[in-house]
Design an enzyme around this catalytic site. Structure first.
Site, PDB file in Angstrom:
ATOM      1  N   ASP A  12     -29.279   9.511 -11.156  1.00 45.53           N
ATOM      2  CA  ASP A  12     -29.225   8.519 -12.234  1.00 45.53           C
ATOM      3  C   ASP A  12     -27.897   7.768 -12.144  1.00 45.53           C
ATOM      4  O   ASP A  12     -26.831   8.381 -12.172  1.00 45.53           O
ATOM      5  CB  ASP A  12     -29.349   9.233 -13.594  1.00 45.53           C
ATOM      6  N   ASP A 110     -32.811   2.601 -12.557  1.00 45.09           N
ATOM      7  CA  ASP A 110     -31.614   3.252 -12.010  1.00 45.09           C
ATOM      8  C   ASP A 110     -31.761   4.758 -11.797  1.00 45.09           C
ATOM      9  O   ASP A 110     -30.774   5.467 -11.712  1.00 45.09           O
ATOM     10  CB  ASP A 110     -30.389   2.943 -12.889  1.00 45.09           C
ATOM     11  N   GLU A 111     -33.002   5.242 -11.715  1.00 44.51           N
ATOM     12  CA  GLU A 111     -33.219   6.686 -11.546  1.00 44.51           C
ATOM     13  C   GLU A 111     -34.264   6.949 -10.475  1.00 44.51           C
ATOM     14  O   GLU A 111     -35.197   6.171 -10.315  1.00 44.51           O
ATOM     15  CB  GLU A 111     -33.819   7.298 -12.823  1.00 44.51           C
TER      16      GLU A 111
END
Ligand code: TTP
Ligand code: MG
Length: 357
Positions: A12, A110-111
């Site tokens: 993350d 974003d993960e």
């Protein structure tokens, strides 16, 4: 295969939109940075997308009205959302990550989850590789991330959040129970505020409390989800890391300057949103099948409505026509609208004909 030992990473990015902005504008380094709607000296009406850790110290959070963020931290640098840039950075990071894993699943911008079972032989090797991945992302993108390593997706995801920013948390199978037990119940994946409140009422405050609760009472109170909660509290999650691509959907929302019931204006704005989203669809050479619209009324009641077309398309006219059709039932004379959104999903790359969702 289901019983084979697995080693899963969850990656993350830290303060993602804000970190990208700090990288692009070195002059704002060290200041509080808030990315989101225009604050208009406290009169702005949108929300905070994210903020850096310095701004978080003042209580600013994702999803908070931008006017509140202005009150809490007026000295911050407020920046608009440059979604196109973050998508480009995200695509490059996903590319780095996917090369390290046999199975890869992006989870939002974003993960990502990585199944590393065949790449590392034990947790020591996993830790080394996680550090290498963190270094590679930093060298190539000058951005930090936090990584969680565990025997399944649930543990990896909770672990990545455990020591943010720039963290690495490794939870071996034998330590799962002791890792989970002291954590607040809302740290358990997919336990929203409502469920957390209900669990609190039963005297369940921590994941450990839940793990020791009578599962039959949980099933009585929560139905099938009761079983799921009980299994999660034991640290059990058999779900596979899926083979998904970097982008699941592309969409935009806009909050009106003033709540409105001017339907012509609503449709004009909807067309503008569709055009903006469409630019990105073309840039990435996507075809899409599903169109979703969002409507938020003045009292914050929010509706989303989707339609999946019987064909894949890359035409703006299909997008706009479907969005209009979906929006129509929400235009009611007695209800003013605060925000609308448009989104496409079920994306397929038209270059590679690679299925992304
Ligand atoms: P997160 O990973 O939840 O947040 P973050 O990366 O900013 O911070 P953290 O270090 O705690 O991981 O979300 C990723 C990005 O998604 C975030 O930078 C902005 C965007 N986002 C929104 O636009 N609205 C939201 O409500 C949330 C939670 C995120
Ligand atoms: Mg993040």
């Amino acid at each position: 295969m289901a019983t084979a030992k697995r080693i899963i990473f969850h990656v993350d990015m830290d303060q993602f939109f804000a970190a990208v902005e700090e990288r692009e504008h070195p002059e704002i380094k060290g200041k509080s940075v808030i990315v989101g709607a225009d604050p208009k000296e406290g009169k702005g009406r949108g929300v905070v997308s994210t903020c850096n850790y310095k701004a978080r110290k003042y209580g600013v959070k994702s999803g908070m009205p931008i006017s509140k963020a202005w009150k809490l931290c007026p000295q911050a640098v407020f920046l608009p959302v440059n979604y196109r840039l973050y998508l480009q950075v995200s695509a490059r990071i996903m590319d780095i990550l996917s090369k390290h894993a046999d199975k890869f699943e992006s989870w939002g911008i974003d993960e990502a989850f990585l199944d590393m079972s065949s790449r590392v032989k034990d947790y020591e090797e996993a830790r080394k590789l996680a550090l290498e991945i963190k270094m590679e992302i930093y060298e190539k993108e000058k951005l930090t991330c936090s990584i969680g390593v565990g025997p399944n997706k649930l543990i990896a995801k909770i672990a990545s959040d455990f020591q943010k920013p720039d963290g690495l948390t490794v939870v071996e199978e034998k330590d799962v129970q002791s890792f989970l037990a002291p954590l607040d119940i809302d740290k358990l994946l997919w336990v929203g505020k409502k469920t957390a409140r209900k669990l609190n009422k039963l005297g369940i405050k921590t994941i450990g409390d839940l793990a020791h609760y009578d599962p039959s009472v949980l099933v009585d109170k929560f139905g099938v989800m009761g079983t799921q909660l009980y299994l999660f509290a034991q640290g059990i999650d058999r779900s596979e890391v899926g083979l998904r691509g970097a982008v699941k959907s592309i969409g935009r929302n806009v909050t009106f300057e003033k709540d409105t019931s001017d339907w012509e204006f609503v449709f004009q704005t909807l067309d503008k949103l569709c055009e903006e989203v469409y630019k990105e669809v073309k840039q990435y050479n996507f075809l899409f099948k599903t169109v979703t619209i969002t409507v938020r009324y003045e009292n914050f009641e929010t509706h989303t409505h989707s339609k999946t077309l019987p064909f894949l398309t890359n035409r703006l006219s299909d997008f706009e026509k479907t969005a209009h059709e979906l929006m129509q039932p929400y235009l009611r004379p007695e209800r003013k609208i605060r925000l609308i959104g448009a989104r496409v999903s079920s994306l397929v790359s038209s270059e590679k004909q690679k299925k992304l969702v």
